[in-house]
Design a protein around this motif. Structure first.
Motif, mmCIF file in Angstrom:
data_model
loop_
_atom_site.group_PDB
_atom_site.id
_atom_site.type_symbol
_atom_site.label_atom_id
_atom_site.label_comp_id
_atom_site.label_asym_id
_atom_site.label_seq_id
_atom_site.Cartn_x
_atom_site.Cartn_y
_atom_site.Cartn_z
ATOM 1 N N PRO A 118 61.516 17.440 56.896
ATOM 2 C CA PRO A 118 60.508 18.082 56.055
ATOM 3 C C PRO A 118 59.247 17.221 55.929
ATOM 4 O O PRO A 118 59.351 16.010 55.750
ATOM 5 C CB PRO A 118 61.195 18.216 54.694
ATOM 6 C CG PRO A 118 62.574 17.707 54.836
ATOM 7 C CD PRO A 118 62.763 17.116 56.184
ATOM 8 N N ILE A 119 58.112 17.849 56.071
ATOM 9 C CA ILE A 119 56.844 17.170 55.796
ATOM 10 C C ILE A 119 56.400 17.690 54.442
ATOM 11 O O ILE A 119 56.114 18.885 54.293
ATOM 12 C CB ILE A 119 55.788 17.500 56.867
ATOM 13 C CG1 ILE A 119 56.313 17.107 58.244
ATOM 14 C CG2 ILE A 119 54.467 16.787 56.560
ATOM 15 C CD1 ILE A 119 55.465 17.641 59.389
ATOM 16 N N VAL A 120 56.401 16.810 53.461
ATOM 17 C CA VAL A 120 56.220 17.256 52.080
ATOM 18 C C VAL A 120 54.848 16.830 51.568
ATOM 19 O O VAL A 120 54.377 15.734 51.876
ATOM 20 C CB VAL A 120 57.331 16.655 51.182
ATOM 21 C CG1 VAL A 120 57.153 17.099 49.734
ATOM 22 C CG2 VAL A 120 58.697 17.068 51.710
ATOM 23 N N MET A 121 54.226 17.699 50.811
ATOM 24 C CA MET A 121 52.919 17.367 50.258
ATOM 25 C C MET A 121 52.795 17.982 48.869
ATOM 26 O O MET A 121 53.422 19.001 48.580
ATOM 27 C CB MET A 121 51.838 17.933 51.176
ATOM 28 C CG MET A 121 50.463 17.417 50.908
ATOM 29 S SD MET A 121 49.355 17.918 52.251
ATOM 30 C CE MET A 121 48.616 19.351 51.521
ATOM 31 N N GLU A 122 52.011 17.338 48.049
ATOM 32 C CA GLU A 122 51.766 17.901 46.725
ATOM 33 C C GLU A 122 50.694 18.975 46.880
ATOM 34 O O GLU A 122 49.615 18.705 47.412
ATOM 35 C CB GLU A 122 51.277 16.805 45.792
ATOM 36 C CG GLU A 122 51.466 17.147 44.340
ATOM 37 C CD GLU A 122 51.259 15.925 43.457
ATOM 38 O OE1 GLU A 122 50.097 15.525 43.314
ATOM 39 O OE2 GLU A 122 52.254 15.387 42.928
ATOM 40 N N THR A 123 51.016 20.185 46.433
ATOM 41 C CA THR A 123 50.019 21.248 46.561
ATOM 42 C C THR A 123 49.761 21.881 45.206
ATOM 43 O O THR A 123 50.554 21.722 44.273
ATOM 44 C CB THR A 123 50.497 22.347 47.527
ATOM 45 O OG1 THR A 123 51.738 22.852 47.044
ATOM 46 C CG2 THR A 123 50.676 21.820 48.930
ATOM 47 N N GLU A 124 48.641 22.568 45.141
ATOM 48 C CA GLU A 124 48.256 23.161 43.858
ATOM 49 C C GLU A 124 48.418 24.673 43.889
ATOM 50 O O GLU A 124 48.216 25.299 44.922
ATOM 51 C CB GLU A 124 46.793 22.829 43.555
ATOM 52 C CG GLU A 124 46.612 21.372 43.209
ATOM 53 C CD GLU A 124 45.157 20.998 43.011
ATOM 54 O OE1 GLU A 124 44.288 21.825 43.338
ATOM 55 O OE2 GLU A 124 44.909 19.884 42.530
ATOM 56 N N ASP A 125 48.783 25.201 42.745
ATOM 57 C CA ASP A 125 48.957 26.638 42.658
ATOM 58 C C ASP A 125 48.418 27.092 41.308
ATOM 59 O O ASP A 125 48.445 26.339 40.342
ATOM 60 C CB ASP A 125 50.454 26.968 42.761
ATOM 61 C CG ASP A 125 50.659 28.368 43.295
ATOM 62 O OD1 ASP A 125 49.649 29.031 43.613
ATOM 63 O OD2 ASP A 125 51.825 28.789 43.379
ATOM 64 N N SER A 126 47.933 28.306 41.265
ATOM 65 C CA SER A 126 47.430 28.811 39.999
ATOM 66 C C SER A 126 48.509 29.690 39.373
ATOM 67 O O SER A 126 49.002 30.616 40.011
ATOM 68 C CB SER A 126 46.148 29.599 40.286
ATOM 69 O OG SER A 126 45.707 30.192 39.133
#
Ligand code: ADP
Length: 635
Positions: free
Chosen positions: A204-212
């Motif tokens: 897995p390539i994991v990243m912090e992402t933003e969501d509304s």
């Protein structure tokens, strides 16, 4: 103390730092691939010493971005590096640790360690002005930090780093007019790059992402909805490439969905070709024959090519060497562990493995199309309507070099029920006395059928192919023969159908009427190279035929080509043929004997009609119309 890079590495670094390479973005692919290799290595070692490993699900690659610090960080929990390894691996270019690892250990097949990443790590200097690497090796108590600002050299020191693995911090260059490096800090950009190049990395390539998200308690009980931005950890890659799975376990929907998503075509493909080859070269291919030609397909803007992957890592989006021109419509990909990841296109062009694979791919496409033709005629005809022209161009443009591949894939309409037929079908229906394969050229099937010469050939019980595309006759001339039968244009002398006896009789007639025939030719002027009687026209009074290599139809096509409009195109040698069995033959003889002036006008009218019949333009329509009126009034 600053250490110096080895000379070779310095050169390579210099090249990277000053790179004008347009795909700078590939640096991320390289770092992620290195991270994945490092995890492979740790996983492999843990097979013999479980204390070194993690739970399988805990292996991961982490991407972090910091807009304020302008840094992008790639972290893995792979095998890590000791300070000696940092020195050896990152101080020297083309020191392929993966390569050495491969030699030292006999690996089980399920571990894919991609070697030969010649420039891998250094490619990050295309976007960074400083790189920091912190790493702690498997089985080591201490950690080290490697840092470099480019060609000046690098430093290695001890540092604190509690976890096993490696962290690579890219300090992005300042944005310039031409290059917006800060894009690499944007979520959408990283998402796009990971999907594009590293979607099939099997960790897995994991990243912090933003969501509304809707704020709790809002949007209900009459309260206005309020939204808040929440962050979450998201796995950005799908890990298992579709094409690595067994065809029997993939549904049509999955194949089609993948096609639509990756190749931006909204129509489901006409055919999916998925196969794996092992041997001198090992590769997997997932190919699609589109159902519809893209809008720009028959224009110069269209770029052919297949996508190349090395073990799931994308190397190039369109490798044109993978497809011959006549199969340029095929979309898809080829994945081979034998491909070297290399930034240079020139190398791709000379790669032997690539050539061998391209040959196989071509054969496979041909066989699959042949199979479709055999088993699903309707589908094949639909395919041919979209791409048949390209097959014909392909045959013609390489001088028939690939006729073995292509001639059985061709379809033409024919006098046999006006349907599409293959050359094979045509030949299988030929009566015993038929020596040649006949074709007629015109703008439409109907006008080809109405040609006097077509009728003459059909009256003998022979089938006629109807050529309606400009390229048809050129294509067939490059084929020259099919199944040992020559092709003959019904409008040319090669279609000569007469028996020896008939020929003898006609020759006598022509010899006896020399004066008349010469008179008609001269009255017409430059238009024809000769005039003769024939007995091969059925009920039709006249026709134009051609002698030599260029037919009237080819003359039309050549005349339309750029540069040839001004009349420089080669001309057909045209013959006006008059049906000896039609009353017009006697009329001409009679008028010629009585009134030369009138006979000259008749000749011109006959010639104009013959041009109309075969679709050639009339140079001076108003002159022709007064001529006809003259003739009509004089009777
Ligand atoms: P290549 O990958 O072709 O060997 P690179 O310049 O990308 O070349 O990397 C050189 C070497 O550095 C690798 O072979 C590997 O041994 C080591 N290396 C690079 N990145 C990592 C990492 N994230 N973890 C462990 N080792 C690494």
């Amino acid at each position: 103390m600053k250490k110096q890079f080895k000379t070779e590495s310095k050169k390579m670094l210099d090249m990277m730092i000053n790179s004008i390479y347009t795909h700078k973005e590939i640096f991320l692919r390289e770092l992620i691939s290195n991270a994945s290799d490092a995890i492979d290595k740790r996983y492999y070692r843990s097979l013999t010493d479980p204390s070194l490993g993690l739970e399988k699900d805990d292996y991961r690659i982490f991407i972090a971005r910091d807009k304020d610090a302008r840094t992008l960080t790639v972290t893995d929990n792979g095998c890590g590096m000791t300070s000696e390894e940092l020195e050896k691996n990152l101080g020297t270019i083309a020191k392929s640790g993966s390569g050495e690892f491969k030699k030292d250990n006999k690996q089980p097949d399920d571990i894919s360690v991609i070697g030969q990443f010649g420039v891998g790590f250094y490619s990050a200097f295309m976007v960074a002005d400083r790189i920091t690497v912190r790493s702690r090796a498997l089985g080591s108590d201490t950690a080290s930090i490697w840092e470099s600002e480019g060609v000046d050299g690098y430093t290695i020191k001890d540092c604190d780093y509690s976890r096993i693995g490696t962290e690579i911090i890219i300090h992005l260059k300042a944005d310039s007019e031409n290059e917006k490096y800060s894009d690499f800090l944007e979520e959408y950009k990283l998402r796009e790059l990971i999907k594009k190049y590293s979607d099939y990395i099997h960790y897995p390539i994991v990243m912090e992402t933003e969501d509304s998200k809707l704020k709790e308690g809002t949007g209900v009980d009459g309260k206005d909805p309020e939204y808040e931005t929440v962050t979450q950890l998201e796995t950005m890659n799908s890990m298992i490439p579709l094409w690595h799975r067994k065809p029997s376990e993939i549904t049509a929907d999955e194949y089609n969905g993948f096609y639509t998503e990756k190749f931006y075509d909204y129509t489901a493909p006409a055919k999916v070709i998925h196969f794996r080859t092992e041997g001198t070269v090992t590769y997997e291919a997932l190919l699609y024959v589109p159902a519809k030609a893209p809008f720009n397909y028959y224009s110069k803007n269209f770029e052919k090519g297949l996508r190349l992957y090395s073990n799931g890592v994308m190397i190039t989006d369109k490798c044109e060497e993978m497809l011959p021109d006549y199969f340029s419509f095929v979309r898809g990909l080829v994945d081979s562990p034998d491909f070297t990841l290399n930034i240079s296109r020139e190398t791709l062009q000379h790669d032997h493995q690539l050539k061998a694979i391209a040959k196989n791919v071509e054969k496979k496409i041909k066989n699959e199309l042949a199979k479709m033709l055999e088993s699903d005629r309707e589908k094949y005809e639909d395919f041919f309507k979209e791409f048949g022209l390209q097959l014909k161009y392909g045959l013609y443009s390489d001088y028939g070099m690939h006729k073995d591949v292509l001639s059985d894939l061709l379809l033409f309409k024919s006098s046999f029920e006006k349907k599409y037929v293959t050359l094979k079908e045509y030949v299988s229906r030929m009566p015993e006395d038929q020596k040649k394969i006949y074709y007629a050229c015109a703008d439409t099937v109907d006008s080809a059928e109405l040609l006097p010469q077509t009728e003459a050939v059909r009256n003998r019980g022979y089938e006629v192919l109807y050529f309606t595309d400009d390229v048809d006759e050129f294509t067939i001339q490059t084929l020259f023969k099919y199944s040992d039968k020559e092709f003959a244009n019904v409008s040319s002398e090669s279609a000569d159908l007469s028996t020896d006896e008939e020929k003898e009789a006609i020759k006598k007639e022509n010899d006896g009427s020399k004066d008349l025939l010469t008179f008609i030719k001269e009255s017409i002027g430059d238009g024809v190279s000769s005039v003769r009687f024939t007995s091969n026209l059925g009920s039709h009074p006249i026709c134009l035929s051609s002698e030599g290599g260029i037919s009237t139809e080819m003359e039309k096509v050549l005349g339309k080509m750029p540069g040839n409009e001004a009349g420089f195109a080669p001309k057909a040698e045209t013959v006006l043929e008059i049906n000896l069995n039609h009353p017009i033959a006697d009329t001409m003889k009679k008028v010629y004997a009585e009134d030369h002036d009138k006979a000259a006008k008749y000749s011109k009218v006959l010639y104009a009609q013959a041009r109309l019949i075969c679709g050639l333009p009339i140079q001076n329509p108003s002159e022709l119309s007064s001529l006809i009126c003259d003739v009509l009034s004089s009777n």
